[in-house]
Structures are given as C-alpha cells and as structure tokens.
Design a protein around this motif. Structure first.
Motif, short mmCIF file in Angstrom:
data_model
loop_
_atom_site.label_atom_id
_atom_site.label_comp_id
_atom_site.label_asym_id
_atom_site.label_seq_id
_atom_site.Cartn_x
_atom_site.Cartn_y
_atom_site.Cartn_z
N PHE A 247 3.15 -11.09 17.02
CA PHE A 247 4.27 -11.99 17.32
C PHE A 247 5.44 -11.60 16.44
CE2 PHE A 247 6.83 -15.63 17.95
CZ PHE A 247 6.31 -16.41 18.99
N ASP A 248 6.60 -11.38 17.02
CA ASP A 248 7.89 -11.11 16.37
C ASP A 248 8.61 -9.94 17.02
OD1 ASP A 248 7.96 -13.18 14.51
OD2 ASP A 248 6.86 -12.02 13.00
N GLY A 249 7.87 -8.87 17.34
CA GLY A 249 8.51 -7.70 17.92
C GLY A 249 9.25 -6.86 16.90
N VAL A 250 8.64 -6.66 15.71
CA VAL A 250 9.27 -5.82 14.70
C VAL A 250 9.16 -4.36 15.11
CG1 VAL A 250 8.74 -7.52 12.91
CG2 VAL A 250 7.19 -5.60 13.26
N GLU A 251 9.97 -3.52 14.49
CA GLU A 251 10.10 -2.13 14.93
C GLU A 251 8.78 -1.37 14.92
OE1 GLU A 251 12.58 1.92 13.69
OE2 GLU A 251 13.04 0.00 12.75
N ARG A 252 8.01 -1.50 13.86
CA ARG A 252 6.75 -0.75 13.78
C ARG A 252 5.79 -1.19 14.88
NH1 ARG A 252 2.15 -0.77 8.96
NH2 ARG A 252 0.58 0.39 10.19
N ALA A 253 5.73 -2.48 15.14
CA ALA A 253 4.84 -2.99 16.18
C ALA A 253 5.21 -2.43 17.55
CB ALA A 253 4.90 -4.52 16.21
N LEU A 254 6.49 -2.38 17.85
CA LEU A 254 6.93 -1.83 19.12
C LEU A 254 6.64 -0.34 19.20
CD1 LEU A 254 10.36 -3.67 19.51
CD2 LEU A 254 8.13 -4.33 20.43
N ARG A 255 6.82 0.34 18.09
CA ARG A 255 6.57 1.79 18.05
C ARG A 255 5.10 2.11 18.28
NH1 ARG A 255 8.82 2.51 13.49
NH2 ARG A 255 6.97 2.66 12.19
N GLU A 256 4.22 1.26 17.79
CA GLU A 256 2.78 1.51 17.92
C GLU A 256 2.18 0.87 19.17
OE1 GLU A 256 0.58 0.83 14.37
OE2 GLU A 256 2.04 1.89 13.09
N GLY A 257 3.02 0.30 20.03
CA GLY A 257 2.54 -0.21 21.31
C GLY A 257 1.76 -1.50 21.21
N LEU A 258 2.05 -2.34 20.23
CA LEU A 258 1.35 -3.61 20.07
C LEU A 258 1.79 -4.59 21.15
CD1 LEU A 258 -0.54 -5.21 18.06
CD2 LEU A 258 1.58 -6.07 17.03
N THR A 259 0.84 -5.28 21.73
CA THR A 259 1.18 -6.40 22.60
C THR A 259 1.69 -7.54 21.72
OG1 THR A 259 -0.42 -5.85 24.34
CG2 THR A 259 0.28 -8.14 24.20
N THR A 260 2.91 -8.00 21.99
CA THR A 260 3.54 -8.95 21.07
C THR A 260 4.58 -9.78 21.80
OG1 THR A 260 4.69 -9.13 18.93
CG2 THR A 260 5.36 -7.33 20.38
N VAL A 261 5.09 -10.77 21.10
CA VAL A 261 6.23 -11.55 21.56
C VAL A 261 7.46 -11.05 20.81
CG1 VAL A 261 7.32 -13.83 21.57
CG2 VAL A 261 4.90 -13.60 22.14
N ARG A 262 8.45 -10.64 21.57
CA ARG A 262 9.68 -10.17 20.93
C ARG A 262 10.68 -11.32 20.82
NH1 ARG A 262 12.36 -4.87 23.15
NH2 ARG A 262 12.43 -6.08 25.09
N GLN A 263 11.12 -11.56 19.59
CA GLN A 263 12.23 -12.47 19.34
C GLN A 263 13.25 -11.72 18.50
OE1 GLN A 263 11.88 -15.61 16.47
NE2 GLN A 263 9.96 -14.81 15.63
N SER A 264 14.49 -12.16 18.50
CA SER A 264 15.52 -11.48 17.73
C SER A 264 15.77 -12.24 16.44
CB SER A 264 16.82 -11.37 18.53
OG SER A 264 17.83 -10.76 17.73
N ALA A 265 15.13 -11.78 15.35
CA ALA A 265 15.37 -12.40 14.05
C ALA A 265 16.81 -12.17 13.60
CB ALA A 265 14.40 -11.82 13.02
N GLU A 266 17.38 -11.03 13.99
CA GLU A 266 18.78 -10.76 13.63
C GLU A 266 19.72 -11.75 14.31
OE1 GLU A 266 22.02 -7.10 13.79
OE2 GLU A 266 19.88 -6.68 13.98
N LEU A 267 19.45 -12.05 15.58
CA LEU A 267 20.27 -13.05 16.28
C LEU A 267 20.10 -14.42 15.65
CD1 LEU A 267 22.13 -13.87 18.60
CD2 LEU A 267 20.10 -14.10 20.06
N LYS A 268 18.90 -14.74 15.22
CA LYS A 268 18.69 -16.01 14.51
C LYS A 268 19.60 -16.09 13.29
CE LYS A 268 13.90 -17.49 15.34
NZ LYS A 268 12.55 -17.61 14.71
N GLY A 269 19.66 -15.01 12.53
CA GLY A 269 20.51 -15.00 11.34
C GLY A 269 21.98 -15.16 11.69
N ARG A 270 22.42 -14.45 12.73
CA ARG A 270 23.83 -14.54 13.13
C ARG A 270 24.17 -15.96 13.59
NH1 ARG A 270 23.04 -9.57 15.84
NH2 ARG A 270 23.18 -10.61 17.86
#
Length: 362
Positions: free
Chosen positions: A305-328
């Motif tokens: 859960f989160d969709g961080v860069e390493r998880a996406l790179r390694e093909g993890l099934t996950t929930v992507r959210q934008s932590a950067e957008l949260k901060g903005r």
C-alpha cells in the motif's frame, strides 16, 4: 585567554544607513521589504551603500515581533527526524509540502514527535517553534505533541490522522475502501487463509500477533481502517474475519516486514496471501519469501500500500496514492485558507495489480 588588539567592527544600523543616504528609515526598510515602492535606481543605491557600510538587513526576529508573523510552517511528524528522510512516502510528502511553502515564500520547520518525551517536554518543544501554523502528518490522537500543537491555537491542517480535529482542515484518502479493493482482489484469486502485516497501532512498543482488543482501540486510525477494509471484504465473501492473522511491527523497516511475514506464517502455515498496510512491509515480506524458498506468487501472494517507487519497480501489487500531492494540498490549505472554514479533501487512489499476486495454490 588572549584578546585581539583590533576593535570589533560594529555593523551599521537602519538608522545610520538612512542618515548616510539622507533618506527616511521607511525608505531603507522598503528597499528590503517593499521594493515596489522605490525606483530601481534608489533601491540599488540603498543596497550598495548597505553593503559598503556592513548593514546586514532587517532583523528577522524584530520583524516577526512587529508583524506577529514568523514566516514559517511547522510540520509535526509522528516519528524521529531521521524517519522523514528514510521512509519513501514521508519523503514524497515532504517534497510536496516544501513545494507549497516555496510557492508562498514560507519556511518549513520540522517538529519530530520522537519517542521518550513526556507531556511537559513535548509542550516545550512545540511552544518554542516559531511558526504561523502547523501541518500534522499522521500523528496518533493521544500523542502529547499533537495536544501541544492543538493548545497553541494556530491554524492547522491534518494529513491522514487524527480525525475530526476541531477547527482543522484535513487531507487524506479512503484507507478502508482502498484496502477493501485489495482484499477483494486477493479473495477473488481464491485465497482463503490471509495474513495482514501492519505498522504500529499505538505509541507503546508492541511487536507480534495483534489481539482483538487492540484492534478495537487503536490510536493510529490509518492502520485500523486498512485492517478493517480487509475484514469487510472477508465478511462480504462469506469468510470469517476473526480468522484473520494480524501481525504488528513497531518499526517501519523492510526488515520489520520480513520478520512479521515469518511470524505470520509460523502462526498459521496455511496462509497463502499476506496483505500489508505499507509497501515497505510488503517488500520485507517478499524478501522473507525469497530467503525461505517460497515462490511469489506461486506459493504466497503479497500486496502493499502506497505505491512507492521501489514497489512499482519490483512489480508489487499495491495501492497507489500520491503522498507528494498530499503534501502540496496540505500546504495549500494552510497557507491559502478559504472563507468557508475547515475543509476535508479525500484524494483518489488506484489499485495496481503487479507480479506478486496470483491464484491460490491448490
């Protein structure tokens, strides 16, 4: 102790600079604070003379006393300071918040709610923070730092948790709904024996299998909502949510996910899917599976859960959210509040099916 024979140079003051230039003090002040009030030629002459005389510019402390503005945003973190630069989601959140502060010409002061301090110490740290408002990033509702921030009665925006803070805006996601979609995906693949690996549910250290009473009274809303999402999906599919094995880890590290996965599988060897409340824990679970010779996803499916860069790179099934957008968005709500009072913004998430989930083994 020897003393220098040369007298210490005294810096020029605003008054002495004004006298040298034969202009008013307001003119000198405007050259720094309101340059649009002066002609370019006059401002250039003021700044050149200031440099020659060694005038350092207006005193920011004195200015803040006059304006009652510190020119900075306080960020209250639930972890020690080094966590903010190690956790991928926290790093992205900081980047987004810093961008909002840059756009508004504001500074950013980090106030880490590190462990081991009592209520009095927390209050002292928060009271000394020279800020005009606070962004609270995923802090427990019983944290003494949060209480100290609330008591300062400054503008506040909460990211994720705690919920329903009087007078505060909030930015978050539907944690429960997003995790339910993950669990529905896993159950749809035929998995019936499921484990959950979660971050800590309270401020006191606890590592191990979570008892039902701890699930009913957690102080970290995000974690409890994600676990509840899994229970919702199980109940809807006719599975018994009480059979769910939940393992908690106090430290949020890849190693924590690995050890939690080992514990969950030892408690219930029938488990064929590990649903993790963060990508960091899920990456650790995958590392444990590899070291234990468990094929992913043939023998064990893993989700994050989160969709961080390493998880996406390694093909993890996950929930992507934008932590950067949260901060903005948190920064924007604090620095540009609307006229309608506090607001709640729920941002979108996306289920990404990767290589770490597959059909349950026969």
């Amino acid at each position: 102790m020897s003393r220098s024979r040369h007298p210490r140079r005294r810096n020029a003051t605003l008054a002495s600079l004004a006298a040298e230039l034969k202009v008013s003090r307001t003119t000198v002040s405007n050259a720094y604070n309101r340059p649009d009030q002066l002609s370019p030629e006059l401002r250039a002459r003021v700044l050149a003379t200031a440099k020659r005389m060694g005038y350092p510019g207006p005193d920011p402390v004195a200015r803040s006393l006059r304006t009652r503005k510190a020119g900075a945003v306080g960020l209250l973190l639930t972890e020690a300071l080094n966590y903010s630069f190690r956790d991928p989601a926290a790093v992205d959140f900081l980047a987004g918040l810093a961008e909002s502060c840059d756009d508004a010409g504001q500074g950013l002061l980090m106030v880490p709610a590190g462990p081991g301090r009592d209520v009095a110490e927390a209050a002292a740290v928060v009271q000394q923070a020279g800020v005009d408002g606070f962004v609270v990033y995923s802090v427990a509702d019983d944290d003494p730092y949060f209480r100290a921030v609330f008591d300062r009665n400054l503008p506040m925006v909460v990211c994720d948790q705690p919920l329903e803070v009087p007078g505060a805006s909030r930015v978050g996601i539907d944690d429960r709904g997003a995790m339910r979609r993950v669990a529905e995906h896993v159950i749809g693949l035929g998995h019936r024996y499921i484990g959950v690996l979660c971050m800590r549910l309270g401020r006191a250290r606890a590592d191990g299998v979570v008892a039902p009473e701890r699930l009913r009274s957690p102080h970290f809303h995000v974690q409890s909502e994600r676990i509840a999402g899994v229970s919702d999906a199980m109940a809807a599919a006719g599975l018994d949510p009480s059979a769910l094995t939940v393992v908690e880890r106090f430290d949020h590290l890849v190693q924590s996910g690995a050890s939690a996965a080992a514990e969950a599988l030892a408690v219930d060897p029938r488990i064929t899917a590990l649903i993790c409340t963060t990508d960091v824990l899920a990456l650790g679970a995958c590392e444990h599976a590899k070291s234990a010779g468990l094929d992913v996803p043939g023998r064990l499916s893993v989700t994050g859960f989160d969709g961080v860069e390493r998880a996406l790179r390694e093909g993890l099934t996950t929930v992507r959210q934008s932590a950067e957008l949260k901060g903005r968005r948190a920064g924007a709500l604090l620095l540009s509040p609307g006229d309608d009072g506090p607001v709640t913004e729920i941002l979108d998430t996306e289920l990404l099916v990767g290589r770490t989930t597959g059909p349950a083994p026969s």
